[in-house]
Scaffold this motif. Sequence first.
Motif, short mmCIF file in Angstrom:
data_model
loop_
_atom_site.label_atom_id
_atom_site.label_comp_id
_atom_site.label_asym_id
_atom_site.label_seq_id
_atom_site.Cartn_x
_atom_site.Cartn_y
_atom_site.Cartn_z
N GLY A 1 0.82 -1.19 0.00
CA GLY A 1 0.00 0.00 0.00
C GLY A 1 0.86 1.25 0.00
O GLY A 1 1.87 1.32 0.71
N SER A 2 0.47 2.24 -0.79
CA SER A 2 1.25 3.48 -0.91
C SER A 2 0.54 4.60 -0.18
O SER A 2 -0.66 4.83 -0.35
CB SER A 2 1.43 3.85 -2.39
N ASP A 3 1.30 5.34 0.65
CA ASP A 3 0.73 6.45 1.40
C ASP A 3 0.48 7.68 0.53
O ASP A 3 -0.40 8.48 0.84
CB ASP A 3 1.65 6.83 2.56
N GLY A 4 1.27 7.87 -0.52
CA GLY A 4 1.07 9.04 -1.37
C GLY A 4 2.22 9.23 -2.35
O GLY A 4 3.11 8.38 -2.45
N TYR A 5 2.17 10.34 -3.07
CA TYR A 5 3.24 10.63 -4.02
C TYR A 5 3.45 12.14 -4.12
O TYR A 5 2.57 12.94 -3.80
CB TYR A 5 2.92 10.03 -5.40
N PHE A 6 4.66 12.49 -4.55
CA PHE A 6 5.02 13.89 -4.79
C PHE A 6 4.79 14.20 -6.26
O PHE A 6 5.48 13.66 -7.13
CB PHE A 6 6.48 14.15 -4.43
N SER A 7 3.84 15.06 -6.56
CA SER A 7 3.51 15.35 -7.95
C SER A 7 4.68 15.99 -8.69
O SER A 7 4.84 15.81 -9.90
CB SER A 7 2.28 16.26 -8.03
N GLU A 8 5.55 16.71 -7.96
CA GLU A 8 6.68 17.35 -8.63
C GLU A 8 7.73 16.34 -9.09
O GLU A 8 8.57 16.65 -9.93
CB GLU A 8 7.34 18.38 -7.71
N LEU A 9 7.66 15.10 -8.56
CA LEU A 9 8.59 14.06 -8.99
C LEU A 9 8.01 13.15 -10.05
O LEU A 9 8.65 12.19 -10.48
CB LEU A 9 9.02 13.21 -7.78
N ASP A 10 6.78 13.42 -10.46
CA ASP A 10 6.09 12.57 -11.43
C ASP A 10 6.05 13.25 -12.79
O ASP A 10 5.30 14.20 -12.99
CB ASP A 10 4.67 12.26 -10.95
N SER A 11 6.84 12.76 -13.71
CA SER A 11 6.88 13.34 -15.05
C SER A 11 5.62 13.03 -15.85
O SER A 11 5.38 13.64 -16.89
CB SER A 11 8.10 12.81 -15.82
N SER A 12 4.80 12.09 -15.37
CA SER A 12 3.59 11.71 -16.11
C SER A 12 2.35 12.37 -15.55
O SER A 12 1.25 12.08 -15.98
CB SER A 12 3.41 10.18 -16.04
N SER A 13 2.49 13.28 -14.58
CA SER A 13 1.32 13.81 -13.87
C SER A 13 0.38 14.60 -14.78
O SER A 13 -0.79 14.77 -14.46
CB SER A 13 1.76 14.70 -12.70
N ALA A 14 0.87 15.08 -15.91
CA ALA A 14 0.01 15.87 -16.80
C ALA A 14 -0.78 15.00 -17.77
O ALA A 14 -1.61 15.49 -18.51
CB ALA A 14 0.86 16.86 -17.59
#
Length: 478
Positions: free
Chosen positions: A248-261
Amino acid sequence: MAFYPNNSHSSGSTFQPSRNPAASYNSQPRWSNQRGPSWKQQRAEAKPEIPPLPLGQLLMTINKADLPSATDTSDLPPAITGCEYVASYSWLDKTSTILVPGKPPAWTPLGNPQQLKEDQGRYFRDPNAARFPKHPVEPAVQALFELKPAYPTAGVDVFACGSTIGNLLRFARGIDKSFRFTLEVIGTTVFFIRREGSPTEIIPDVRGFGHTFPEAYTTWEADVKGSESHQRLIKYNFGGVECLVRFGSDGYFSELDSSSAKITIPRETSNPTSLIDAFSSASLGGTTLSKSENLIIKSAGNEIPQSAVFDLKTRSARKAAENDMSDIYPRLWITQVPNLILAYHKRGLFEDIRKLDVRRELDNWAEQNANDIRLLHVLMHRIIEFARNSASSKLEVYRADVGHLEIRKQAGDGCDALPPDLKTKWEDCFEVSERKPTGTGESTEEPFEEYGFFDDSDDDKDFTACSLDCGYCGHCTY
């Protein structure tokens, strides 16, 4: 290691996001994302009672004292290499519906710290079993095949979760905590299936801020709105053992995700009539891809790289100087999560929140705990070997005290890891990947053969005096 055959028998999601930290909580169970009780409570419950589920026939006992001592540190310990994201899914609120690939909640800290209420209510210990008790691992396998329909299952030695591998690591480290999990061989893959006393077992006496803090500081984004838990599958090689690990994942940093867009368009299986229909259905929670009895699978979210996900831990500010990571680093090493949020509070007011890149610290932990990792490696090999060669396909690993593990038949008819159609698909993908022609640039090496673990003549061998140095040849003498 000495084996002791015996024919005796024994009797027989996380959170709904709220930007109101003072929101009230009812008594209905909530879906824990394996954050669990506070660290104080975990230590106080070092050896919880295992619920009295019936035990099957005892087949083998593994005594920790008989495992190789691993005192020779001249060789490097088995390492985790080649870690890759494989698949993921998110559980929707209060339904048997998963979003594939889903998405973890995003880190969205409050602009100004606010006093949070302490955790209240009830939380399930295992959200997958609570949501889908008949086959808790099925949602992960369904998500895998939705994203990678021809996944080469022949290359998978172990399908496990962070909890089951974590329990074996605790045994190797000599930590006194009881546990049990089931085993089933499908193809040549050994499935390690977490087993609690009940699928809906509640975490007792939840205290602290391990749930109210993420409710205030993370947010489920629009394309996965209504999610309560995010689960991920990664693959890696652990000293020759090819593992698929769910956690299970608690969360993610959107600034580290190149696919967020990216915007996820429903896959071809949903057969949208037009591109407009596809985007419309995606914005409304995704298009239904398939159903498996009571499990509904929808397409929504986007794949988040492993480098962007984080684990989260809350602690009292009084403990800030102690820097005790003994309960954190082992879990992050198993799940290969590179980021950690440590949030310290004073009576629920979080003014010291630390975002940490812990990759170097995990390497240091592995080096300092090399002997325990060697023992874990030996232990996993032993369990895999026994399961693959057992006449019974449904087994259970049981640990009632610090000194030994038992491998037993599952009581009664046992539990199936997967439904029949999904077992067939796993085996079919195994056969396809086995028939893959050579010259594809991919390794066809059998990871266990170099150690001699599955030689047909193993029944005549004695491994008692063997160690990692000889590769468990079965012929060593004292």
